[in-house]
Design an enzyme around this catalytic site. Structure first.
Site, PDB file in Angstrom:
ATOM      1  N   GLY A   1      -1.855  39.271  13.012  1.00  0.00           N
ATOM      2  CA  GLY A   1      -0.440  38.343  12.539  1.00  0.00           C
ATOM      3  C   GLY A   1       0.504  39.306  12.681  1.00  0.00           C
TER       4      GLY A   1
ATOM      5  N   GLY B   1       8.003  38.484  10.292  1.00  0.00           N
ATOM      6  CA  GLY B   1       9.093  38.588  10.632  1.00  0.00           C
ATOM      7  C   GLY B   1       9.718  40.278  10.996  1.00  0.00           C
ATOM      8  CG  PHE B   2      11.065  42.161   8.725  1.00  0.00           C
ATOM      9  CD1 PHE B   2      12.509  42.261   9.299  1.00  0.00           C
ATOM     10  CD2 PHE B   2      11.075  40.981   7.965  1.00  0.00           C
ATOM     11  CE1 PHE B   2      13.368  41.747   8.824  1.00  0.00           C
ATOM     12  CE2 PHE B   2      12.091  40.048   7.685  1.00  0.00           C
ATOM     13  CZ  PHE B   2      13.178  40.498   8.043  1.00  0.00           C
TER      14      PHE B   2
ATOM     15  CD  GLU C   1       1.666  43.599  15.820  1.00  0.00           C
ATOM     16  OE1 GLU C   1       2.198  44.129  16.137  1.00  0.00           O
ATOM     17  OE2 GLU C   1       0.640  42.829  16.296  1.00  0.00           O
TER      18      GLU C   1
ATOM     19  CG  ASP D   1       9.944  33.391   1.372  1.00  0.00           C
ATOM     20  OD1 ASP D   1      10.588  32.342   1.571  1.00  0.00           O
ATOM     21  OD2 ASP D   1       9.625  34.571   2.432  1.00  0.00           O
TER      22      ASP D   1
END
Ligand SMILES: Nc1ncnc2c1ncn2[C@@H]1O[C@H](COP(=O)(O)OP(=O)(O)OP(=O)(O)O)[C@@H](O)[C@H]1O
Length: 637
Positions: free
Chosen positions: A59, A62-63, A65, A188
């Site tokens: 996966g 956003g920042f 891996e 979030d």
């Protein structure tokens, strides 16, 4: 600091696995960077000297891996390693959240005390640092979970069976209770951050992951923090989070927006396609929650699901400093399950039965019709911070080549110790804790309405958000120093909601803290829907003067440049230019390996990036896939 992808050359080099190349190493004092690839077969050693064999990438967030990982000596890949450059803030925050609060024994104790058979609280098994292609990266090791439920949501026409919504809500409430008991909020929650357990056995429990936005909540003053305004994933960001205030009720509100969506209807601000203008979304949420019973009725074509209505009504009444009544909320959903004669055990069911599919969103009294079609996916781009901290200890080690994987040379990074904890403490405690009276009670609500600017069509053409810089006639620098997001977002500072006068008059901290402020003056791009926005100061402060200078300029010019460039991007997309395809490639690299591009378009995504255009400082950043921002001055890039 905003985040940037690596120069293509660097990325290519990484993908090629050809070992470290100095030339491809990302510069330290630049925007956010995506991590270098870790070659399969690499062995990482964490701070406790445990060794982890890296498997395939499973996966990309956003920042960072995420890789599957196996404890050296074991055969199964039952762990994951999440890796990000040291300069990125979210993993730093997440790691320290786990370190401080989510130790396995604490979680188990909580479970015992509450009589819970399971709880969807992840934990960290190890952490360390590794140097990849000349850049120091941070990694954490966690248990491996299964797929995230956003995939099921998409596969089922953006709707879960009613029973599944309530079961998920119950599980998330348990997690909230645990996190809140540690003094933190998650901030979030969304389908993409909820993972099922790993393997066949795992489908009965969901885990809430991604603590990159976790912060201490306040129970003292309610003090809006311009630096944190609108953090989260814009669709679900709570009203408090829109003001930059971390509260427990905010988590409940975020869960509420999610369960509404899971029931197959569109949230008003999604339907109205205003996600690119945070202050509009904020206002829409204020209005929605001010009369939630009525507003819910307008969302559903038939009856509003009773448990959802009851839960939202409860959330709307919560005070900012109130500890939510977890048990009361659990009862709402467990009673509903009993009424439906559904056991709260066994695998979570995601497939909508034929009956359900035909009838649309479920309700407590009956099945309603799906309300219209989902608006075209819009997306929310925002920028991020990054910095160059060297706080963490690092150990890692050369890996042995494993089967197909080419051997990668890793350098050991000098070990430093207690600094990490001290620094984390400082950073995490920097969450807004001092505050001012609540904005949520009705007088404050009125004030909010008074102060919220009305967006004129003229403004809309360029930026649908209210722009203080357009409202006054100062030089960009003067404007920068004279206006605060709050002043401008709410019109007149004299009537700033019950928050202190100092708040309304102080100059924006963004200029002085070298962070880009996702202020009401900034609009979001429309290319990647659902990203978490981080407008934060939790990342260690960058050290170079150059970085400060860049960010300062970026903030000044953000308002115009983002909009101009976003519009251009759209046109460019139609024209299928080379630039566009490069941008698309770049965007693809951020997507989860398991997701199709189509999926991603429709999935709320965690963070939006603003990237620096390739420019004179030879940073080499490729054009942004979503938003491009000029280094200085407004105008055409
Ligand atoms: N422990 C885990 N087990 C299995 N998969 C995981 C795990 N953690 C994360 N993933 C996968 O990686 C994806 C990204 O994870 P995560 O959200 O933690 O990363 P991130 O970089 O913080 O992303 P973002 O902030 O953009 O949401 C998840 O959606 C999930 O598919």
């Amino acid at each position: 600091m905003p985040r940037a992808t690596k120069a293509k050359a660097a990325a290519d080099g990484a993908a090629g696995g050809g070992g470290p190349k100095k030339a491809a190493a990302p510069k330290r004092n630049k925007l956010y960077t995506m991590p270098e690839k870790i070659a399969e077969g690499t062995i990482l050693t964490d701070l406790s000297k445990a060794q982890w064999l890296i498997g395939s990438s499973i996966g990309t967030g956003g920042f960072g891996e995420i890789y599957s990982a196996s404890r050296v000596g074991e055969k199964t890949y039952n762990y994951v390693v999440k890796c990000e450059p040291h300069g990125n803030g979210p993993l730093f925050v997440e790691m320290h959240f786990y370190m401080r609060n989510a130790k396995l024994e604490d979680i188990k104790r909580f479970q015992r005390e509450r009589g819970l058979k399971a709880i969807g609280m992840p934990y960290m098994i190890g952490n360390g640092s590794v140097e990849l292609k000349g850049t120091k990266h941070r990694f954490i090791v966690m248990p491996r979970y299964g797929s995230d439920i956003s995939k099921h949501l998409l596969a089922n026409g953006r709707r879960f069976p009613e029973e599944t919504i309530y079961r998920l809500a119950l599980q998330m409430l348990d997690v909230y209770e645990f996190i809140h008991s540690c003094g933190y909020v998650h901030a979030d929650l969304k389908a993409a951050n909820i993972l099922l357990g790993y393997g066949k056995e795992g489908n009965s429990q969901a885990y809430l992951v991604d603590y990159g936005l976790a912060s201490h909540y306040t129970t003292k003053e309610f003090k809006p923090d311009p630096k944190k305004m609108h953090n989260g994933t814009i669709e679900y960001t709570s009203r408090d989070a829109h003001l930059g205030v971390a509260t427990m009720r905010a988590d409940f509100e975020i869960l509420g927006y999610n369960i509404i969506e899971w029931s197959g209807v569109q949230l008003p601000w999604v339907k109205d396609n205003i996600l690119t203008v945070p202050v509009k979304v904020q206002k829409a949420k204020e209005e929605f929650m001010a009369d939630v019973t009525h507003c819910l009725k307008t969302l559903y074509s038939k009856d509003v699901p009773g448990p959802i209505a009851e839960y939202m009504k409860y959330v709307a009444k919560l005070e900012y400093n109130e500890k939510p009544d977890y048990e009361k909320c659990r009862k709402i959903f467990s009673t509903a399950l009993k009424t439906m004669k559904v056991a709260n055990t066994g695998d979570l069911r995601f497939t909508i039965s034929d009956n359900n599919n035909k009838s649309g969103p479920s309700t407590s009294k009956g099945r309603g019709k799906l309300l219209g079609k989902r608006a075209a996916a819009t997306d929310t781009s925002v920028e991020m911070f990054a910095s160059d901290d060297d706080d963490d200890d690092v150990i890692f080690e050369e890996k042995k080549p494993v089967k197909k994987a080419p051997q990668k040379q890793l350098k050991t990074v000098t070990k430093r110790s207690p600094k990490t904890i001290d620094s984390a403490s400082r950073l995490i405690k920097s969450s807004p804790r001092n505050a001012t009276p609540t904005l949520r009670s009705s007088p404050e609500m009125k004030t909010f309405n008074k102060l919220t600017p009305k967006v004129t069509p003229a403004r809309k053409r360029r930026s649908t958000s209210f722009s203080p810089r357009k409202a006054t006639r100062h030089s960009p620098l003067q404007k920068k120093l004279r206006t605060t997001p709050r002043d401008t977002a709410y019109g007149k500072s004299s009537s700033t909601p019950s928050t202190s006068t100092s708040h309304s008059t102080r100059s924006t901290p963004i200029a002085t803290r070298a962070n880009i402020n996702f202020s009401p003056a900034i609009s979001l791009s429309t290319s990647r829907h659902g990203k978490t926005v981080v407008n934060d100061n939790t990342t260690p402060v960058p050290r170079t003067g150059k970085t400060y200078e860049f960010n300062f300029e970026l903030d000044v010019s953000m308002d115009a440049n983002v909009i101009v460039n976003v519009k251009r991007k759209k046109k460019a997309a139609a024209a299928s230019t080379n630039t566009d395809s490069a941008a698309k490639n770049s965007a693809k690299s951020m997507r989860s390996n398991e997701e199709t591009p189509g999926d991603k378009r429709n999935t709320p995504v965690t963070r939006v990036k603003v990237r620096k255009l390739p420019s004179d400082d030879a940073c080499g950043s490729p054009p942004t896939p979503a938003v491009t921002v000029k280094k200085s001055r407004r105008g055409v890039s």
